[in-house]
Design a protein around this motif. Structure first.
Motif, PDB file in Angstrom:
ATOM      1  N   LEU A 169       0.839  -1.197   0.000  1.00  0.00           N
ATOM      2  CA  LEU A 169       0.000   0.000   0.000  1.00  0.00           C
ATOM      3  C   LEU A 169       0.872   1.244   0.000  1.00  0.00           C
ATOM      4  O   LEU A 169       1.618   1.477   0.942  1.00  0.00           O
ATOM      5  N   PRO A 170       0.780   2.078  -1.046  1.00  0.00           N
ATOM      6  CA  PRO A 170       1.545   3.332  -1.026  1.00  0.00           C
ATOM      7  C   PRO A 170       0.993   4.279   0.033  1.00  0.00           C
ATOM      8  O   PRO A 170      -0.164   4.157   0.459  1.00  0.00           O
ATOM      9  N   GLY A 171       1.802   5.211   0.439  1.00  0.00           N
ATOM     10  CA  GLY A 171       1.320   6.237   1.349  1.00  0.00           C
ATOM     11  C   GLY A 171       0.592   7.339   0.597  1.00  0.00           C
ATOM     12  O   GLY A 171       0.650   7.439  -0.630  1.00  0.00           O
ATOM     13  N   THR A 172      -0.110   8.172   1.351  1.00  0.00           N
ATOM     14  CA  THR A 172      -0.719   9.377   0.797  1.00  0.00           C
ATOM     15  C   THR A 172      -0.202  10.563   1.611  1.00  0.00           C
ATOM     16  O   THR A 172      -0.932  11.152   2.401  1.00  0.00           O
ATOM     17  N   PRO A 173       1.087  10.896   1.439  1.00  0.00           N
ATOM     18  CA  PRO A 173       1.671  11.951   2.272  1.00  0.00           C
ATOM     19  C   PRO A 173       1.042  13.296   1.990  1.00  0.00           C
ATOM     20  O   PRO A 173       0.476  13.521   0.904  1.00  0.00           O
ATOM     21  N   PRO A 174       1.097  14.212   2.952  1.00  0.00           N
ATOM     22  CA  PRO A 174       0.580  15.561   2.717  1.00  0.00           C
ATOM     23  C   PRO A 174       1.183  16.160   1.446  1.00  0.00           C
ATOM     24  O   PRO A 174       2.384  16.049   1.207  1.00  0.00           O
ATOM     25  N   GLY A 175       0.326  16.745   0.632  1.00  0.00           N
ATOM     26  CA  GLY A 175       0.789  17.339  -0.616  1.00  0.00           C
ATOM     27  C   GLY A 175       0.737  16.410  -1.803  1.00  0.00           C
ATOM     28  O   GLY A 175       1.018  16.823  -2.926  1.00  0.00           O
ATOM     29  N   SER A 176       0.368  15.138  -1.589  1.00  0.00           N
ATOM     30  CA  SER A 176       0.346  14.180  -2.702  1.00  0.00           C
ATOM     31  C   SER A 176      -0.810  14.422  -3.654  1.00  0.00           C
ATOM     32  O   SER A 176      -0.778  13.996  -4.807  1.00  0.00           O
ATOM     33  N   GLY A 177      -1.869  15.066  -3.181  1.00  0.00           N
ATOM     34  CA  GLY A 177      -3.044  15.287  -4.012  1.00  0.00           C
ATOM     35  C   GLY A 177      -3.975  14.097  -4.076  1.00  0.00           C
ATOM     36  O   GLY A 177      -5.014  14.153  -4.743  1.00  0.00           O
ATOM     37  N   LEU A 178      -3.639  13.011  -3.389  1.00  0.00           N
ATOM     38  CA  LEU A 178      -4.462  11.807  -3.385  1.00  0.00           C
ATOM     39  C   LEU A 178      -5.469  11.858  -2.240  1.00  0.00           C
ATOM     40  O   LEU A 178      -5.204  12.478  -1.195  1.00  0.00           O
ATOM     41  N   VAL A 200      -2.913  -6.539   2.860  1.00  0.00           N
ATOM     42  CA  VAL A 200      -2.483  -5.201   2.494  1.00  0.00           C
ATOM     43  C   VAL A 200      -1.309  -4.862   3.405  1.00  0.00           C
ATOM     44  O   VAL A 200      -1.447  -4.836   4.628  1.00  0.00           O
ATOM     45  N   ASN A 201      -0.127  -4.641   2.829  1.00  0.00           N
ATOM     46  CA  ASN A 201       1.084  -4.338   3.595  1.00  0.00           C
ATOM     47  C   ASN A 201       1.396  -2.846   3.505  1.00  0.00           C
ATOM     48  O   ASN A 201       1.346  -2.260   2.421  1.00  0.00           O
ATOM     49  N   HIS A 202       1.735  -2.268   4.637  1.00  0.00           N
ATOM     50  CA  HIS A 202       2.156  -0.861   4.639  1.00  0.00           C
ATOM     51  C   HIS A 202       3.524  -0.802   5.304  1.00  0.00           C
ATOM     52  O   HIS A 202       3.672  -1.129   6.485  1.00  0.00           O
ATOM     53  N   HIS A 203       4.532  -0.426   4.538  1.00  0.00           N
ATOM     54  CA  HIS A 203       5.925  -0.464   4.994  1.00  0.00           C
ATOM     55  C   HIS A 203       6.384   0.922   5.422  1.00  0.00           C
ATOM     56  O   HIS A 203       5.986   1.930   4.838  1.00  0.00           O
ATOM     57  N   ALA A 204       7.229   0.974   6.421  1.00  0.00           N
ATOM     58  CA  ALA A 204       7.770   2.250   6.878  1.00  0.00           C
ATOM     59  C   ALA A 204       8.467   2.972   5.743  1.00  0.00           C
ATOM     60  O   ALA A 204       9.070   2.354   4.862  1.00  0.00           O
ATOM     61  N   GLY A 205       8.379   4.283   5.759  1.00  0.00           N
ATOM     62  CA  GLY A 205       9.031   5.110   4.748  1.00  0.00           C
ATOM     63  C   GLY A 205       8.165   5.430   3.564  1.00  0.00           C
ATOM     64  O   GLY A 205       8.580   6.177   2.679  1.00  0.00           O
ATOM     65  N   SER A 206       6.927   4.881   3.542  1.00  0.00           N
ATOM     66  CA  SER A 206       6.109   5.036   2.346  1.00  0.00           C
ATOM     67  C   SER A 206       5.113   6.174   2.431  1.00  0.00           C
ATOM     68  O   SER A 206       4.320   6.352   1.510  1.00  0.00           O
ATOM     69  N   ALA A 207       5.116   6.940   3.505  1.00  0.00           N
ATOM     70  CA  ALA A 207       4.076   7.958   3.652  1.00  0.00           C
ATOM     71  C   ALA A 207       4.605   9.316   4.094  1.00  0.00           C
ATOM     72  O   ALA A 207       3.826  10.233   4.312  1.00  0.00           O
ATOM     73  N   SER A 208       5.914   9.454   4.227  1.00  0.00           N
ATOM     74  CA  SER A 208       6.471  10.723   4.697  1.00  0.00           C
ATOM     75  C   SER A 208       6.487  11.767   3.586  1.00  0.00           C
ATOM     76  O   SER A 208       6.812  11.454   2.445  1.00  0.00           O
ATOM     77  N   PRO A 209       6.158  13.010   3.911  1.00  0.00           N
ATOM     78  CA  PRO A 209       6.256  14.070   2.902  1.00  0.00           C
ATOM     79  C   PRO A 209       7.706  14.454   2.677  1.00  0.00           C
ATOM     80  O   PRO A 209       8.572  14.187   3.521  1.00  0.00           O
TER      81      PRO A 209
END
Length: 427
Positions: A169-178, A200-209
């Motif tokens: 699962l990709p992140g949706t960091p602030p500013g991504s527009g998603l 659904v896997n969510h890995h560290a580092g995938s959501a930081s702006p």
């Protein structure tokens, strides 16, 4: 809570051994080796991009970079480390990405088109890579969130191709527009993963702006990166994803595990407080308070409370689990914890995974260790323990070995699990 998992196997020397499955390893193709997996219409674009691309990661241009794609070398080194199977997250740079795909949401429609082609090439390479070691790799496939229906089609393809590690699962960091992850926009993704029985896997580092290049940026990243990754948990819980899709499984990987009991307490507190306020306002037919407005509809949309969702639907990829986290295992849920070596990263435990396991699990009951180092991962990712136990009988760490406390960290170890100050245990 009840532990679960294989009790291991007996080696030819008569020693009882653990069947160790790393729930966090990384792999990817060498850059030019992605080309055959791209659709032909992207070959010219790829040639032009690859000709000028400069890899920003030292470990991916070093002599040891082939650990990411050299199947025979990986098997040999993992076995040397006592590991018989692995969950394979991405690591190398897919076509058309500026850096690792975990940290690069597509900024424009054109970039989405190209990067989507690159991720699909990675998934097809990964299917072949996993097929080269039958039963010993659960490949985690990639999507982008910009086009949900495209993502659903790719999920169906990936599972059909044998990639049983589930979705990254990709992140949706602030500013991504998603849309945020709590949005019902993503319901088709949760639905197909639940239907097909993959996590659904969510890995560290995938959501930081992006944080820029100021001197403090690296320190701030270290402080915040796991928190941004943790957000997926409360987004999906409060968004009601698990009520609508009760078979959905969420795995949070390489984010630590000691934070989980406290965060669940916090989420339960807010859930109870907001639901109670909304229920009271509704029953009394009085004017809504600010708090009751926050809780309006929450009980119906969520179904279960946060701790119940964790109990029924969630797991943690507890990469190189630290000693101070182990006493919390009952509160986390022994059946939820999946140890990982993070091979081939420098912060991983290779080639000292046996020592890392001793450091964390010495004096922990055998059945609990067996669950955390292999049994739980086998259940979540579909590994066949009957097929893996005979391999573990030859290469797995012995029960006696892991039960012996580690006197001092191994010389040359680079994993933070052994670092002074990284644990309450003092050398």
């Amino acid at each position: 809570m009840t532990s679960t998992g294989s009790m291991g196997s007996v080696g030819s020397d008569g020693a009882d051994r653990y069947t160790v499955i790393s729930a966090d390893c990384h792999a990817g193709a060498d850059l030019l080796d992605y080309r055959p997996y791209l659709e032909k219409r992207y070959h010219d674009d790829f040639d032009a991009w690859a000709a000028t691309y400069v890899n920003p990661y030292e470990d991916l241009v070093a002599d040891t970079a082939d650990k990411n794609w050299n199947s025979e070398r990986r098997i040999a080194e993992l076995e040397q480390d006592g590991i018989v199977a692995e969950v394979v997250f991405p690591n190398t740079i897919p076509p058309f990405f500026p850096s690792g795909s975990l940290m690069a949401p597509a900024p424009t429609p054109e970039e989405f088109r190209r990067r989507w082609a690159g991720l699909r090439a990675h998934n097809r390479w990964l299917a072949d890579f996993c097929a080269a070691a039958p039963g010993r790799r659960a490949g985690v496939f990639q999507i982008l969130l910009n086009d949900v229906q495209e993502a659903v089609q790719e999920i169906r393809w990936a599972v059909g191709a044998g990639l049983r590690g589930g979705l990254l699962l990709p992140g949706t960091p602030p500013g991504s527009g998603l849309p945020e992850l709590y949005s019902s926009t993503y319901d088709p993704i949760w639905a197909v993963c639940a239907e097909l029985g993959v996590p659904v896997n969510h890995h560290a580092g995938s959501a930081s702006p992006p944080l820029g290049d100021e001197p403090a940026a690296r320190a701030v990243y270290m402080v915040e990166t796991t928190w941004f990754s943790h957000r997926a948990l409360w987004h999906l819980i409060f968004g009601g994803a698990f009520r609508r899709h009760p078979d959905l499984k969420l795995v949070l990987t390489e984010q630590g595990s000691g934070w989980i009991p406290g965060v669940l307490d916090m989420l339960d507190y807010y859930h109870g407080r907001l639901v109670a306020a909304a229920t009271k306002a509704s029953a009394a037919s009085t004017a809504s308070t600010a708090e009751s407005k926050f809780g309006a509809g929450l009980a119906t949309s969520m179904g279960k409370g946060p701790s119940e969702v964790w109990r029924d639907n969630c797991f943690v990829g507890a990469s190189f689990m630290r000693p101070h986290e182990v006493p919390l295992r009952d509160r986390i849920g022994i059946e939820k914890i999946m140890w990982g070596s993070d091979y081939p990263h420098d912060e991983g435990t290779y080639p000292y995974s046996r020592e890392g396991l001793r450091f964390a699990y010495a004096r922990v009951p055998r059945d609990e260790v067996a669950a955390m180092v292999g049994g739980n991962a086998a259940r979540v990712y579909g590994f066949d323990l009957d097929a893996l136990d005979p391999i573990a009988a030859k290469v797995g760490p012995t029960v006696t070995e892991i039960a012996e406390p580690l006197a001092e960290p191994p010389a040359g170890a680079t994993s933070p699990v052994f670092a002074r100050g990284a644990s309450v245990r003092v050398w």
